[in-house]
Design a protein around this motif. Structure first.
Motif, PDB file in Angstrom:
ATOM      1  N   ALA A   1       0.835  -1.205   0.000  1.00 30.21           N
ATOM      2  CA  ALA A   1       0.000   0.000   0.000  1.00 30.21           C
ATOM      3  C   ALA A   1       0.870   1.256   0.000  1.00 30.21           C
ATOM      4  O   ALA A   1       0.621   2.203  -0.757  1.00 30.21           O
ATOM      5  CB  ALA A   1      -0.944   0.001   1.200  1.00 30.21           C
TER       6      ALA A   1
ATOM      7  N   GLY B   1       2.445   1.738  -3.282  1.00 35.49           N
ATOM      8  CA  GLY B   1       1.448   2.245  -4.220  1.00 35.49           C
ATOM      9  C   GLY B   1       1.248   3.743  -4.090  1.00 35.49           C
ATOM     10  O   GLY B   1       1.157   4.462  -5.092  1.00 35.49           O
ATOM     11  N   VAL B   2       1.193   4.226  -2.866  1.00 33.76           N
ATOM     12  CA  VAL B   2       1.048   5.664  -2.630  1.00 33.76           C
ATOM     13  C   VAL B   2       2.268   6.392  -3.198  1.00 33.76           C
ATOM     14  O   VAL B   2       2.133   7.405  -3.900  1.00 33.76           O
ATOM     15  CB  VAL B   2       0.887   5.964  -1.120  1.00 33.76           C
ATOM     16  CG1 VAL B   2       1.003   7.462  -0.849  1.00 33.76           C
ATOM     17  CG2 VAL B   2      -0.433   5.422  -0.598  1.00 33.76           C
TER      18      VAL B   2
ATOM     19  N   ARG C   1       0.085   5.508  -7.643  1.00 38.69           N
ATOM     20  CA  ARG C   1      -0.958   4.660  -8.214  1.00 38.69           C
ATOM     21  C   ARG C   1      -2.304   5.116  -7.669  1.00 38.69           C
ATOM     22  O   ARG C   1      -2.397   5.690  -6.595  1.00 38.69           O
ATOM     23  CB  ARG C   1      -0.721   3.187  -7.834  1.00 38.69           C
ATOM     24  CG  ARG C   1       0.389   2.579  -8.647  1.00 38.69           C
ATOM     25  CD  ARG C   1       0.423   1.067  -8.460  1.00 38.69           C
ATOM     26  NE  ARG C   1       1.822   0.683  -8.427  1.00 38.69           N
ATOM     27  CZ  ARG C   1       2.442   0.150  -7.393  1.00 38.69           C
ATOM     28  NH1 ARG C   1       1.799  -0.124  -6.287  1.00 38.69           N
ATOM     29  NH2 ARG C   1       3.719  -0.145  -7.447  1.00 38.69           N
ATOM     30  N   GLU C   2      -3.339   4.822  -8.416  1.00 40.44           N
ATOM     31  CA  GLU C   2      -4.689   5.144  -7.957  1.00 40.44           C
ATOM     32  C   GLU C   2      -4.977   4.340  -6.703  1.00 40.44           C
ATOM     33  O   GLU C   2      -4.759   3.129  -6.670  1.00 40.44           O
ATOM     34  CB  GLU C   2      -5.714   4.795  -9.038  1.00 40.44           C
ATOM     35  CG  GLU C   2      -5.753   5.773 -10.186  1.00 40.44           C
ATOM     36  CD  GLU C   2      -6.223   7.151  -9.758  1.00 40.44           C
ATOM     37  OE1 GLU C   2      -7.230   7.252  -9.048  1.00 40.44           O
ATOM     38  OE2 GLU C   2      -5.544   8.131 -10.134  1.00 40.44           O
ATOM     39  N   PHE C   3      -5.439   4.996  -5.688  1.00 38.62           N
ATOM     40  CA  PHE C   3      -5.775   4.315  -4.445  1.00 38.62           C
ATOM     41  C   PHE C   3      -6.818   5.136  -3.718  1.00 38.62           C
ATOM     42  O   PHE C   3      -6.962   6.333  -3.959  1.00 38.62           O
ATOM     43  CB  PHE C   3      -4.537   4.140  -3.558  1.00 38.62           C
ATOM     44  CG  PHE C   3      -4.010   5.447  -3.030  1.00 38.62           C
ATOM     45  CD1 PHE C   3      -4.449   5.946  -1.813  1.00 38.62           C
ATOM     46  CD2 PHE C   3      -3.104   6.200  -3.754  1.00 38.62           C
ATOM     47  CE1 PHE C   3      -4.000   7.167  -1.338  1.00 38.62           C
ATOM     48  CE2 PHE C   3      -2.647   7.426  -3.283  1.00 38.62           C
ATOM     49  CZ  PHE C   3      -3.094   7.915  -2.070  1.00 38.62           C
TER      50      PHE C   3
ATOM     51  N   ASP D   1      -8.683   2.947   1.949  1.00 34.18           N
ATOM     52  CA  ASP D   1      -8.148   1.587   1.796  1.00 34.18           C
ATOM     53  C   ASP D   1      -6.762   1.480   2.432  1.00 34.18           C
ATOM     54  O   ASP D   1      -6.461   0.509   3.119  1.00 34.18           O
ATOM     55  CB  ASP D   1      -8.070   1.185   0.321  1.00 34.18           C
ATOM     56  CG  ASP D   1      -9.445   0.970  -0.304  1.00 34.18           C
ATOM     57  OD1 ASP D   1     -10.445   0.875   0.449  1.00 34.18           O
ATOM     58  OD2 ASP D   1      -9.511   0.909  -1.543  1.00 34.18           O
ATOM     59  N   VAL D   2      -5.930   2.483   2.184  1.00 36.01           N
ATOM     60  CA  VAL D   2      -4.593   2.504   2.789  1.00 36.01           C
ATOM     61  C   VAL D   2      -4.742   2.568   4.305  1.00 36.01           C
ATOM     62  O   VAL D   2      -4.091   1.817   5.042  1.00 36.01           O
ATOM     63  CB  VAL D   2      -3.751   3.682   2.257  1.00 36.01           C
ATOM     64  CG1 VAL D   2      -2.422   3.783   3.004  1.00 36.01           C
ATOM     65  CG2 VAL D   2      -3.514   3.535   0.756  1.00 36.01           C
TER      66      VAL D   2
END
Length: 187
Positions: A95, A98-99, A103-105, A109-110
């Motif tokens: 996660a 990804g941040v 990336r789209e998040f 969710d994180v």
């Protein structure tokens, strides 16, 4: 003594969880947390906790299963618990990566992934401190402790010892700063 070492490590892990939670609160406010600190916390868990702390606990637990199977059964499947913790840690790392890679998040969710890790780690530590360690102290014999100690790694804690590794220096400074700020607020 081994249980004292493991207990001290638990207190240090709790300090790291508090720092991670602090950084998550910053993230939740849509501010930029200190990702270097977050990455160092993840690295600490990957390195020290997974390679030294948990194997040590697993050795003590193996002896407990021999000496007091009923007490061991009450503790549960410790190796599985450690494995699930490692899986949660990998989700946190993914996660955060990804941040950082933009990336789209979804922020929630994180947040949910990191809070799940925090909650389970804290609950796991409480269980070990409350159930596992006292049962081991009661059931294991001096020869068991000697055998376990002989398998102890000479590896020093890379964050909370005089052998602080360079990659953890910023994290150590950050922990001390946050603890000083918290102390100042209590006055």
């Amino acid at each position: 003594m081994i249980i004292e070492l493991l207990t001290r490590e638990h207190r240090n892990i709790e300090r790291l969880l508090a720092v991670l939670e602090h950084e998550l609160d910053i993230f939740d406010r849509a501010d930029r947390p200190d990702y270097e600190v977050i990455r160092a916390i993840i690295a600490y868990f990957e390195v020290y906790t997974e390679m030294y702390h948990h194997p040590q606990e697993d050795r003590v637990f193996a002896k407990l299963k021999i000496r007091d199977p009923v007490a061991a059964a009450k503790v549960g499947d410790l190796a599985r618990e450690h494995q699930k913790g490692a899986e949660r840690l990998r989700r946190v790392a993914k996660a955060v990566d990804g941040v950082l890679a933009d990336r789209e998040f979804l922020r929630q969710d994180v947040d949910a992934i990191v809070r799940d890790f925090l909650e389970h780690e804290r609950r796991h530590i409480v269980m070990e401190d409350r159930d596992f360690f006292p049962a081991a102290l009661k059931a294991l014999r001096p020869a068991d402790w000697t055998e376990i100690a002989s398998a102890l790694s000479p590896q020093k804690d890379p964050l909370f010892s005089d052998a602080t590794e360079t990659r953890f220096e910023a994290l150590r400074a950050h922990i001390l700063q946050l603890e000083q700020e918290a102390e100042a607020e209590r006055r």
